[in-house]
Design an enzyme around this catalytic site. Sequence first.
Site, PDB file in Angstrom:
ATOM      1  N   ASP A 186    -100.606  34.387  80.149  1.00 63.57           N
ATOM      2  CA  ASP A 186    -101.359  34.997  79.062  1.00 63.57           C
ATOM      3  C   ASP A 186    -102.855  34.788  79.250  1.00 63.57           C
ATOM      4  O   ASP A 186    -103.662  35.471  78.623  1.00 63.57           O
ATOM      5  CB  ASP A 186    -100.911  34.408  77.721  1.00 63.57           C
ATOM      6  CG  ASP A 186     -99.494  34.825  77.370  1.00 63.57           C
ATOM      7  OD1 ASP A 186     -99.320  35.981  76.956  1.00 63.57           O
ATOM      8  OD2 ASP A 186     -98.572  34.013  77.524  1.00 63.57           O
ATOM      9  N   ASN A 196     -99.533  29.792  79.671  1.00 66.16           N
ATOM     10  CA  ASN A 196     -98.330  30.622  79.529  1.00 66.16           C
ATOM     11  C   ASN A 196     -97.388  29.944  78.536  1.00 66.16           C
ATOM     12  O   ASN A 196     -97.675  28.872  78.007  1.00 66.16           O
ATOM     13  CB  ASN A 196     -97.653  30.804  80.899  1.00 66.16           C
ATOM     14  CG  ASN A 196     -96.641  31.934  80.912  1.00 66.16           C
ATOM     15  OD1 ASN A 196     -96.923  33.045  80.464  1.00 66.16           O
ATOM     16  ND2 ASN A 196     -95.463  31.670  81.430  1.00 66.16           N
ATOM     17  N   LYS A 197     -96.255  30.581  78.277  1.00 66.61           N
ATOM     18  CA  LYS A 197     -95.255  30.052  77.353  1.00 66.61           C
ATOM     19  C   LYS A 197     -95.002  28.566  77.586  1.00 66.61           C
ATOM     20  O   LYS A 197     -94.860  28.124  78.730  1.00 66.61           O
ATOM     21  CB  LYS A 197     -93.949  30.838  77.531  1.00 66.61           C
ATOM     22  CG  LYS A 197     -92.724  30.231  76.895  1.00 66.61           C
ATOM     23  CD  LYS A 197     -92.611  30.553  75.436  1.00 66.61           C
ATOM     24  CE  LYS A 197     -91.299  29.981  74.879  1.00 66.61           C
ATOM     25  NZ  LYS A 197     -90.996  30.448  73.540  1.00 66.61           N
TER      26      LYS A 197
END
Length: 275
Positions: A186, A196-197
């Site tokens: 992201d 990121n996640k």
Amino acid sequence: MIPEEVRRILEEMKAERIRGASWMAQKGAEAYLLLSRILSGEELKRALKEMKRAIPEVNRTMASLYNLSRFMPVTDDPELVRSRAEEFLRLIKEAKREIGNIGSELIDSGDVIITHSFSSAVLEVLKTAWEKGKQFKVVITESAPDYEGLALAGELERLSIPFEVITDAQLGLFAKKSTLALVGADNVTRDGFIVNKAGTYLLALACHDTGVPFYVAAESFKLHPELNSEDVEIVERPYSRQGFRVRNFIFDITPWKYVRGIITELGILVPPKEI
């Protein structure tokens, strides 16, 4: 003032739980397109100034929204807004196609690829490699608590790509059985860290410990031109189970030293020196 029709798109973006930064950037560009059809002159200019703040505020962790807001002009000319929004949408599509072509070359027949969360860029790499005739299997974490991994499983099932879904707790166990790790992003910070996640950092550590190459697939508009890793604002969403509050930070930050390369439409970049 931002028209109600455009605000509804922004609210839809804020409510989204599965799709990531690429989808957000696309919806943001569509919001600008709609704005160009509704307003003109000084009303348009005022709304665009407000959009400069509103678009990044949808999710401050996502570099794609920051870069979209920088890409769009503040003008009273709706045609200029429309052309820039259409250009950004075209760049999204072209970038994903190039990432698919470049990333697919990293995959060999017989590979076992482990991934975490749902990334449209990762999906494009897998899809392109499969279309090239490469035979492989994908290991997908379910990616609790929003279960983005199950959305990816649905896409792979539709494409007839073999996969298995694991709980997040088995991430380390299955990493050492894999030959390649591939995740999305992201945000790629100015100093080369990957946002990121949550769980991505754990996967990177497991891969580092077992010698599995860890790659990131991210369009260049996810590279943040100003933000360093220590300044990243990690969003936490309210979450509870069986009456207990559960901490739920959406993202984590993976140091560049665990990343073999970042697959972009410009080629595979080695962080941090090539960011």
